[in-house]
Structure formats: structure tokens, C-alpha cells
Design an enzyme around this catalytic site. Structure first.
Site, mmCIF file in Angstrom:
data_model
loop_
_atom_site.group_PDB
_atom_site.id
_atom_site.type_symbol
_atom_site.label_atom_id
_atom_site.label_comp_id
_atom_site.label_asym_id
_atom_site.label_seq_id
_atom_site.Cartn_x
_atom_site.Cartn_y
_atom_site.Cartn_z
ATOM 1 C CE LYS A 82 -7.785 -1.213 5.441
ATOM 2 N NZ LYS A 82 -8.454 -1.083 4.136
ATOM 3 N NE ARG A 108 -3.085 -3.637 -1.120
ATOM 4 C CZ ARG A 108 -2.635 -4.570 -0.294
ATOM 5 N NH1 ARG A 108 -1.343 -4.845 -0.249
ATOM 6 N NH2 ARG A 108 -3.460 -5.243 0.484
ATOM 7 N NE ARG A 148 -3.641 -2.196 2.716
ATOM 8 C CZ ARG A 148 -3.412 -3.383 3.269
ATOM 9 N NH1 ARG A 148 -2.194 -3.639 3.785
ATOM 10 N NH2 ARG A 148 -4.340 -4.318 3.295
ATOM 11 C CE1 TYR A 153 -6.975 -6.272 -6.631
ATOM 12 C CE2 TYR A 153 -6.953 -7.715 -4.717
ATOM 13 C CZ TYR A 153 -6.803 -6.458 -5.272
ATOM 14 O OH TYR A 153 -6.487 -5.392 -4.484
ATOM 15 C CG HIS A 202 -4.721 1.064 -3.357
ATOM 16 N ND1 HIS A 202 -3.931 0.812 -2.254
ATOM 17 C CD2 HIS A 202 -5.731 0.165 -3.305
ATOM 18 C CE1 HIS A 202 -4.452 -0.175 -1.556
ATOM 19 N NE2 HIS A 202 -5.538 -0.597 -2.171
ATOM 20 C CG HIS A 207 -6.442 -8.987 1.242
ATOM 21 N ND1 HIS A 207 -6.685 -9.240 -0.087
ATOM 22 C CD2 HIS A 207 -6.220 -7.651 1.327
ATOM 23 C CE1 HIS A 207 -6.610 -8.118 -0.772
ATOM 24 N NE2 HIS A 207 -6.323 -7.131 0.073
#
Length: 332
Positions: free
Chosen positions: A174, A283, A149, A315, A280, A306
Site C-alpha cells: 500500500k 493483520r 494485508r 493498536y 484484515h 505504516h
């Protein structure tokens, strides 16, 4: 207010203003500096909206009024509303020690709508990067080549680059988790060269009695001398110094995010990419291209950091032939 709240500890921290207490509580929870700034701004807006009344004198009615204002008057997005709600609830629970009766709150946390991520083709990625130079090019290569990120890239410290094992360690990503991702072989030499230049700047700062960097969490107390050590410096330091208002210490922070955002916009325009291209985007492209190359979705999930594979599944909807490689009936 009495019927909608329960005071579980009414004694505030003595000698400190409300926002100072609020900041201390955020740091105790080890939230990121970015979250700290955002939460403080939302609490300040909440107080100003109610003509500077003390939050202890307010409750669910005033909170509902403020959130309604955000939705109706400011047309705030779901993520913005959630930020404001989280900040205000944190204030009441952790600083004022007032447990709100949330059954009396008439708002429902908004859910973000599903969005298909904007992705570049490999050719488009290369075209954008080709039109970049210096550290901005290197940062974009890291975001695309390692799946970082924007803020993860900006917050990289020298110690986070593991050249021997060809990996990058992302600390406090994150959600507060750490993870490991790959360091592309093609940028090892450029990174080494960049760090040599950065180290020279750091040594000049030290010679001038400076060379300090902000330490994560409370590590500056645990390791008092670490803030001037090379390994703790940012990989992409800011060109100018700043003086920390709370301590009066002059430090060198990392590059501001707007600088790389602007550099990418300019490069995309030069490359004639007719898409909205942001940091972003690289990414998103990293994840999509790995899946196109046949890598397992669980592997991609780990590299992206994630927590839920469902997040990574988005995706699969932007692969060249759509989800599950479905072929259009229009094609022969």
C-alpha cells in the site's frame, strides 16, 4: 467551463478511445491493477451519470453534481467518495490535460472517522485457523504470522519467500512501498509442501504450452520470458485459467479474494467466534499481539508498512488494559 479550467495540453492520444487513454496513463504512473480497475469504473460511472457526455465538455459543476449524487443518493462512505474524486481528477489532469480550478470545487475531501480495529485473542486466532485446511489455512497463517494485508498475501510470488533468511518481501505494498517482514518458522515446511504442489501444476501448464502469469508494471517488456518462469508465479494460484482480453494470452492469476474471505467466515462461525472476522482481522491481531508481547511500536510500524507511527498507535487502544495499560477504577 472556461472560467473553471485551464487547458495545459489539449492534444489527446490519437487513435484511442478515452478509457483506453485513461488506462495507459494509469499504467504510466505504475498504479496497481486493482486501482486501475477502480479508477476506470468511477470514470465510466461519471460519464454515464451525465448521459454519456464527454468529460472534456464538462467541468467542476458536473463533478460536484456527481459527488453530491454519491453522498445524498448512494450514501457513499468517505473512502468511496475519495476514490471517485481521485479517479476523476486523475482523468482531467493526466488524460485530458485539463487543470481544474479546484477552488471552484465545492466539496471537501471527506475524512475517515477513527475506528478501533477488530482484534481476536490468541486463543480465538488459533480456533479459527484450526477450523481451516489447505491453502486457505496457510494464507490465514501468513496474514496473522507476518502481518500481511489480504491483497499482499494474494499477490505473493515464489521469489518473495526467502526461506534462508526466514523472511517475506512485500513488493509494491500500500502506497507503492516495499518492505520486509518475518516468515514464521512454524509454516516453513507447509509452505514448501504447498509450493511443490503448485510447481507441479505450473509444469503441467508449461507442457500444455501455457504457464504464463501477469507481470507487474512493464517487466514483461524488460524480461520477455519471465512470465513463464517459476519464480514469478503466484504462491497461491487460481484453480482455473483465464484469457486476457487485451492480449489474448491465457494466464493463471492468483486466487480471488472472495474465496479466502468466505473460508475465514465459515471457520469463524464453526469456531463459534461471536465477532466479525475478516482477513484484515488477522493483520490487526498480529500488530496487537506483538505490542502485548512488549515489542517496540517502531518495529511493529516497520513490519506493518505504516508510513506514520500514528497509524500504528491505534493498536495501543485495543490492548487488554487499554491505551498505556490504564487500569479501570472499577477493578480492585
Amino acid at each position: 467551463m472556461v472560467e473553471t479550467t485551464k487547458n495545459i495540453n489539449s492534444s489527446p492520444q490519437k487513435g484511442k478511445k478515452l478509457l483506453e487513454q485513461f488506462r495507459d496513463n494509469i499504467r504510466l504512473k505504475q498504479y496497481s491493477y486493482r486501482t486501475e480497475k477502480t479508477y476506470i469504473e468511477w470514470v465510466r460511472e461519471y460519464i454515464l451519470f451525465h448521459n454519456k457526455r464527454h468529460p472534456r465538455e464538462m467541468g467542476v459543476t458536473e463533478i460536484n453534481q456527481f459527488i453530491t449524487h454519491l453522498v445524498v443518493d448512494r450514501k457513499a462512505s468517505a473512502s468511496t467518495q475519495n476514490q471517485a474524486i481521485s479517479a476523476i481528477l486523475f482523468l482531467y489532469r493526466n488524460t485530458l490535460h485539463i487543470e481544474l480550478d479546484q477552488s471552484s470545487l465545492n466539496f471537501i475531501r471527506p475524512k475517515k472517522g477513527k475506528r478501533v480495529p477488530n482484534v481476536l485473542s490468541i486463543k480465538e486466532v488459533r480456533a479459527v485457523i484450526t477450523n481451516m485446511t489447505g491453502q486457505y489455512k496457510l494464507m490465514t497463517q501468513i496474514m496473522y504470522g507476518s502481518g500481511l494485508r489480504l491483497m499482499e498475501c494474494l499477490r505473493l510470488r515464489v521469489k518473495d519467500i526467502d526461506f534462508e533468511n526466514h523472511r517475506i518481501i512485500v513488493y509494491d505494498g500500500k502506497g507503492g512501498d516495499d518492505r520486509v517482514t518475518m516468515l514464521p518458522d512454524s509454516i516453513i515446511a507447509p509452505i514448501r509442501q504447498h509450493l511443490a504442489q503448485t510447481k507441479a501444476t505450473h509444469q503441467k501448464d508449461l507442457a500444455a504450452g501455457l504457464g504464463s502469469v501477469q507481470m507487474p508494471f512493464a517487466l514483461d517488456k524488460k524480461y520477455p520470458a519471465a512470465h513463464q518462469q517459476w519464480i514469478w508465479q503466484f504462491v497461491f494460484p487460481a484453480p482455473t485459467l483465464y484469457t486476457e482480453p487485451e492480449t489474448g494470452i491465457t494466464r493463471r492469476h492468483h486466487i480471488h479474494e472472495t474465496a479466502i474471505q468466505k473460508a475465514i467466515r465459515v471457520a469463524a462461525k464453526t469456531a463459534k467466534i461471536e465477532k466479525r472476522v475478516t482477513p484484515h482481522t488477522f493483520r490487526h491481531s498480529f500488530a496487537t499481539h506483538l505490542l502485548q508481547n512488549g515489542y517496540d511500536i517502531r518495529t511493529v510500524q516497520e513490519l506493518l508498512g505504516h508510513k506514520d507511527v500514528k497509524t500504528t498507535m491505534i493498536y495501543t487502544h485495543v490492548l487488554q488494559r487499554g491505551a498505556n495499560a490504564v487500569k479501570s477504577p472499577l477493578d480492585p
